[in-house]
Design a protein around this motif. Structure first.
Motif, PDB file in Angstrom:
ATOM      1  N   SER A 190      39.860 -35.389  43.389  1.00  0.00           N
ATOM      2  CA  SER A 190      39.107 -35.871  42.233  1.00  0.00           C
ATOM      3  C   SER A 190      38.629 -34.691  41.398  1.00  0.00           C
ATOM      4  O   SER A 190      38.423 -33.585  41.911  1.00  0.00           O
ATOM      5  CB  SER A 190      37.911 -36.708  42.683  1.00  0.00           C
ATOM      6  N   LEU A 191      38.452 -34.937  40.101  1.00  0.00           N
ATOM      7  CA  LEU A 191      37.944 -33.896  39.213  1.00  0.00           C
ATOM      8  C   LEU A 191      36.565 -33.445  39.664  1.00  0.00           C
ATOM      9  O   LEU A 191      36.243 -32.254  39.616  1.00  0.00           O
ATOM     10  CB  LEU A 191      37.905 -34.415  37.773  1.00  0.00           C
ATOM     11  N   TYR A 192      35.738 -34.365  40.124  1.00  0.00           N
ATOM     12  CA  TYR A 192      34.387 -34.013  40.580  1.00  0.00           C
ATOM     13  C   TYR A 192      34.460 -32.990  41.712  1.00  0.00           C
ATOM     14  O   TYR A 192      33.780 -31.960  41.688  1.00  0.00           O
ATOM     15  CB  TYR A 192      33.651 -35.267  41.047  1.00  0.00           C
ATOM     16  N   ASP A 193      35.301 -33.269  42.719  1.00  0.00           N
ATOM     17  CA  ASP A 193      35.414 -32.361  43.860  1.00  0.00           C
ATOM     18  C   ASP A 193      35.979 -31.014  43.445  1.00  0.00           C
ATOM     19  O   ASP A 193      35.546 -29.959  43.932  1.00  0.00           O
ATOM     20  CB  ASP A 193      36.292 -32.983  44.947  1.00  0.00           C
ATOM     21  N   ASP A 194      36.968 -31.021  42.530  1.00  0.00           N
ATOM     22  CA  ASP A 194      37.565 -29.762  42.079  1.00  0.00           C
ATOM     23  C   ASP A 194      36.553 -28.910  41.322  1.00  0.00           C
ATOM     24  O   ASP A 194      36.483 -27.690  41.500  1.00  0.00           O
ATOM     25  CB  ASP A 194      38.776 -30.041  41.188  1.00  0.00           C
ATOM     26  N   LEU A 195      35.758 -29.543  40.456  1.00  0.00           N
ATOM     27  CA  LEU A 195      34.744 -28.804  39.714  1.00  0.00           C
ATOM     28  C   LEU A 195      33.673 -28.259  40.659  1.00  0.00           C
ATOM     29  O   LEU A 195      33.239 -27.109  40.528  1.00  0.00           O
ATOM     30  CB  LEU A 195      34.095 -29.707  38.660  1.00  0.00           C
ATOM     31  N   GLU A 196      33.253 -29.069  41.606  1.00  0.00           N
ATOM     32  CA  GLU A 196      32.234 -28.648  42.554  1.00  0.00           C
ATOM     33  C   GLU A 196      32.721 -27.478  43.390  1.00  0.00           C
ATOM     34  O   GLU A 196      31.990 -26.501  43.615  1.00  0.00           O
ATOM     35  CB  GLU A 196      31.849 -29.823  43.447  1.00  0.00           C
ATOM     36  N   PRO A 213      29.406 -29.983  38.247  1.00  0.00           N
ATOM     37  CA  PRO A 213      29.833 -31.214  37.582  1.00  0.00           C
ATOM     38  C   PRO A 213      28.679 -32.173  37.330  1.00  0.00           C
ATOM     39  O   PRO A 213      27.732 -32.249  38.108  1.00  0.00           O
ATOM     40  CB  PRO A 213      30.840 -31.818  38.578  1.00  0.00           C
ATOM     41  N   ALA A 214      28.775 -32.885  36.230  1.00  0.00           N
ATOM     42  CA  ALA A 214      27.808 -33.934  35.905  1.00  0.00           C
ATOM     43  C   ALA A 214      28.580 -35.104  35.313  1.00  0.00           C
ATOM     44  O   ALA A 214      29.629 -34.922  34.694  1.00  0.00           O
ATOM     45  CB  ALA A 214      26.766 -33.427  34.914  1.00  0.00           C
ATOM     46  N   THR A 215      28.047 -36.310  35.509  1.00  0.00           N
ATOM     47  CA  THR A 215      28.745 -37.516  35.076  1.00  0.00           C
ATOM     48  C   THR A 215      27.807 -38.420  34.295  1.00  0.00           C
ATOM     49  O   THR A 215      26.653 -38.605  34.684  1.00  0.00           O
ATOM     50  CB  THR A 215      29.293 -38.300  36.291  1.00  0.00           C
ATOM     51  N   ARG A 216      28.323 -38.973  33.200  1.00  0.00           N
ATOM     52  CA  ARG A 216      27.600 -40.010  32.466  1.00  0.00           C
ATOM     53  C   ARG A 216      28.483 -41.245  32.419  1.00  0.00           C
ATOM     54  O   ARG A 216      29.620 -41.189  31.930  1.00  0.00           O
ATOM     55  CB  ARG A 216      27.262 -39.543  31.045  1.00  0.00           C
ATOM     56  N   VAL A 217      27.997 -42.348  32.947  1.00  0.00           N
ATOM     57  CA  VAL A 217      28.767 -43.592  32.967  1.00  0.00           C
ATOM     58  C   VAL A 217      28.672 -44.261  31.596  1.00  0.00           C
ATOM     59  O   VAL A 217      27.572 -44.536  31.099  1.00  0.00           O
ATOM     60  CB  VAL A 217      28.270 -44.538  34.077  1.00  0.00           C
ATOM     61  N   LEU A 218      29.814 -44.523  30.981  1.00  0.00           N
ATOM     62  CA  LEU A 218      29.868 -45.164  29.673  1.00  0.00           C
ATOM     63  C   LEU A 218      30.056 -46.675  29.788  1.00  0.00           C
ATOM     64  O   LEU A 218      29.501 -47.442  29.005  1.00  0.00           O
ATOM     65  CB  LEU A 218      31.014 -44.565  28.846  1.00  0.00           C
ATOM     66  N   ARG A 219      30.855 -47.105  30.767  1.00  0.00           N
ATOM     67  CA  ARG A 219      31.058 -48.536  31.027  1.00  0.00           C
ATOM     68  C   ARG A 219      31.242 -48.725  32.527  1.00  0.00           C
ATOM     69  O   ARG A 219      31.872 -47.890  33.196  1.00  0.00           O
ATOM     70  CB  ARG A 219      32.300 -49.078  30.304  1.00  0.00           C
TER      71      ARG A 219
END
Length: 252
Positions: free
Chosen positions: A99-105, A111-117
């Motif tokens: 996952s992109l999250y794991d790769d960035l971490e 990494p930070a995430t904002r849920v749009l939908r």
């Protein structure tokens, strides 16, 4: 406010004068690695060319060429009255099932995430085909903005079979989707993935802090668990200025 000037000794910078590799290139590669690994964070100053050359025992033209290489890659900028400042690093993501999250971490990119939908929708043709279900069947849709070092990196659009995982917005903003799936007992096994490129439309360009028409990398992926069941259909766009995919090619 700019961060303190980087200490070349602390970064363990140095060049091998006996190497056939040009000195400017050795220096630029070491500085690029320090930026990518977070040892030179966004906002850090490298100082002016004269100071950096003196600290490293190099000529000013050599240092200037090394810094220009980083400027051309968009990693640093020259600011009048300030010096050379780190802007950001480019994320180089291996083409593997992660996952992109794991790769960035793992790369120290915060990494930070904002849920749009985060909702349930009828499956469109491509989504239905990926899951092998009738078109119009309800599936879960999650759209997120993924950032690193407070800069937008990618827009992530994921469909999952309804009821597969508890997709609370709070959890989606604090961890990666694949990590949530593994915690739920899903064993990810393989994926079919297509990488492409296109120009940014008006809305997504604004979301990604890019000008309209800027190049974007695209990725479409269908992920399967260890039983062969499709468990995720992802359609993502990434800032080409900040992101690249790494391939390892083997001789057949």
């Amino acid at each position: 406010m700019p961060k303190p000037i980087a200490d070349a000794a602390a970064l363990e910078l140095g060049v091998d004068r006996s190497s056939p590799v040009p000195l400017y290139y050795q220096l630029s590669q070491q500085l690029e690695a320090a930026i990518e690994q977070g040892r030179l964070a966004p906002g850090s100053l490298l100082g002016n060319e004269i100071e950096l050359a003196a600290r490293l025992g190099l000529s000013r033209p050599t240092v200037r060429q090394a810094i220009q290489t980083l400027v051309d890659k968009g990693l640093v900028v020259r600011r009048r009255g300030v010096g050379t400042q780190v802007v950001h690093s480019q994320v180089r993501r291996p083409l593997e099932l992660s996952s992109l999250y794991d790769d960035l971490e793992a790369a120290g990119q915060r990494p930070a995430t904002r849920v749009l939908r985060n909702t349930v929708v009828p499956a469109t043709g491509p989504v239905a085909a990926a899951f092998g279900i009738p078109e119009g069947t309800e599936v879960h849709l999650v759209e997120r903005m993924r950032s690193a070092h407070d800069e937008p990196m990618a827009l992530l659009r994921n469909h999952l079979p309804a009821g597969l995982v508890d997709l609370s917005t709070e959890r989606l903003e604090t961890t990666g989707l694949y990590r949530m799936m593994r915690v739920a007992g899903i064993t990810l096994h393989s994926a079919r993935q297509t990488v492409g490129a296109r120009l940014a439309a008006t809305e997504e360009a604004a979301q990604l802090a890019e000008p309209e028409g800027a190049p974007l990398l695209t990725m479409e992926r269908t992920t399967y668990d260890d039983t062969g069941r499709a468990v995720e259909f992802g359609s993502h766009v990434y800032r080409a200025s900040r992101y690249s995919f790494d391939f390892q090619l083997l001789v057949p």
